[in-house]
Design an enzyme around this catalytic site. Structure first.
Site, PDB file in Angstrom:
ATOM      1  N   CYS A   1      13.241  -7.085  -5.479  1.00 24.28           N
ATOM      2  CA  CYS A   1      13.747  -8.360  -4.983  1.00 24.28           C
ATOM      3  C   CYS A   1      14.627  -8.175  -3.765  1.00 24.28           C
ATOM      4  O   CYS A   1      14.928  -9.121  -3.068  1.00 24.28           O
ATOM      5  CB  CYS A   1      14.547  -9.063  -6.070  1.00 24.28           C
ATOM      6  SG  CYS A   1      13.712  -9.072  -7.628  1.00 24.28           S
TER       7      CYS A   1
ATOM      8  N   GLN B   1      12.657  -7.450 -18.789  1.00 31.15           N
ATOM      9  CA  GLN B   1      12.268  -6.033 -18.718  1.00 31.15           C
ATOM     10  C   GLN B   1      12.082  -5.407 -20.096  1.00 31.15           C
ATOM     11  O   GLN B   1      11.467  -4.349 -20.216  1.00 31.15           O
ATOM     12  CB  GLN B   1      13.325  -5.222 -17.950  1.00 31.15           C
ATOM     13  CG  GLN B   1      13.358  -5.492 -16.469  1.00 31.15           C
ATOM     14  CD  GLN B   1      12.120  -4.985 -15.737  1.00 31.15           C
ATOM     15  OE1 GLN B   1      11.448  -4.050 -16.168  1.00 31.15           O
ATOM     16  NE2 GLN B   1      11.797  -5.623 -14.620  1.00 31.15           N
TER      17      GLN B   1
END
Ligand SMILES: *Cc1c(COP(=O)(O)O)cnc(C)c1O
Length: 378
Positions: free
Chosen positions: A325, A179
């Protein structure tokens, strides 16, 4: 209906320039990079250029970059690969409770194979406690794996301090920076990072290509047997086109680093101030200061997150509840649980992550839509 995309932590659209850079390698430049004739040498050259581009971004040498199929593979290769190869040095690993499942589950697998893993707590903003880290280190500790920035709440961990502690104790430090790439200036030398994972599709390259940096001299096991590709650390014919795309994307994002990140931060801060002005009973999650510029994670008390997402989708808005997710997983997010978020907030948590193509007027549309939906729900 126009799609307004606010889920850049889940994936990003591939940039035009990246597509253009890749196209020859889907077409006439189809050579296998392992062969000696010129078609193969062209592919090899293209991969090596991408390796330089990644190395330049991280401040390491190109020979320290290994291409993989994704961020998850990079995490697995770093954590399991290092643990398997260095078991003789010790069997203890330290990580945190808020890692991505790629890292977390790699550690769980190692536990089943006889390794001991400490999962560090985080405070209410998602920061690990450096004292707890120091106190967890023992003679058996071989690896510390802490993410650079969290994918759900955007908190940036105290990476330099962790690197310093690891170096002092002679322990290898891996960081999942999937990220952070493009959002934080990463310097593996300055931060004493020994291994670092990244993934193309989080910074405008395609899905299915990642990379792992491993400092020169660190031994790690090959997890995928096969040919001698990637310095004999990952068998499998290289995904030339996507590797080229990853290299191009990382170069582009670094060429406009400040401008890009200032814009993300402007959009994010504008969104948060508008949402606070217009909607009551919201809570902002994650560290407000040490935070990814494009991340907003907010909870609406008494709102059902999946209902909210469904209604946003009807209005053309793409966002995420907790983490992409876990949308098929009804269990509450392990990250929101670890920061101790009150259960009355957890269900109504929305992650908005901004990107290159977002505009201020899109934020206005988002805030108005949220206001309308939430007034109806409550
Ligand atoms: C997306 C993500 C990954 C997984 O990367 P893939 O390329 O999708 O496998 C790992 N860690 C973090 C922090 C992520 O955000």
């Amino acid at each position: 209906m126009r799609i307004r995309y606010f889920d850049h932590a889940a994936t990003t659209p591939v940039r035009e320039e990246v597509i253009e850079a890749m196209i020859p390698y889907f077409g006439k430049e189809y050579g296998n990079a392992s062969v000696m004739y010129s078609l193969g040498r062209n592919a090899r050259r293209a991969i090596n250029k991408a390796r330089e581009q990644v190395a330049e971004a991280l401040n390491c040498s190109a020979t320290e970059i290994y291409f993989t199929s994704c961020g998850s593979e990079s995490d697995n290769l770093a954590i399991k690969g290092y643990a398997y190869e260095n078991r003789d040095k010790g069997n203890h690993i330290i990580t945190s409770k808020i890692e991505h499942h790629a890292a977390l589950d790699a550690c769980k697998t190692l536990e089943k194979q006889g390794f001991r893993v400490t999962y560090l707590n985080v405070d209410k903003d998602g920061n690990i406690d450096l004292e707890e880290l120091k106190n967890s280190i023992c003679d058996e500790t071989i690896l510390i794996s802490i993410m650079y920035a969290n994918n759900e709440i955007g908190t940036i961990e105290p990476i330099e301090e962790i690197g310093k502690i690891a170096k002092e104790k002679g322990i290898i430090f891996h960081s999942d920076a999937v990220q952070a790439i493009g959002n934080v200036k990463i310097d593996v030398q300055k931060s004493n990072i020994d291994m670092l994972s990244l993934s193309g599709h989080k910074f405008y390259a395609p899905k299915g290509v990642g990379a792992l940096y491993v400092r020169e001299g660190i031994r790690f096991a090959k997890l995928q047997d096969g040919g001698e590709q990637e310095n004999n650390k990952r068998g499998g014919t290289e995904n030339v086109a996507e590797i080229v795309g990853l290299g191009k994307a990382i170069e582009l994002i670094y060429s406009e680093f400040d401008e890009y990140n200032d814009r993300l931060k402007m959009l994010r801060d504008y969104f948060l101030s508008e949402v606070q002005k217009n909607i009551n009973g919201i809570k902002i999650n994650g560290d407000l200061k040490n935070r990814l510029p494009g991340n907003a994670n907010i909870s609406f008390e008494g709102v059902d997150g999946s209902e909210l997402l469904f209604k946003l989708d009807e209005l053309g808005i793409c966002a995420s509840a907790g983490s992409a997710c876990s949308t098929s997983n009804p269990a509450p997010s392990h990250v929101l649980t670890a920061i101790g978020l009150d259960s009355k907030y957890i269900d109504g948590t929305l992650r908005i992550t901004f990107g290159r193509d977002n505009k201020k007027e899109d934020v206005n549309y988002l805030v108005n839509s949220l206001k309308e939906i939430i007034n109806k729900i409550l």
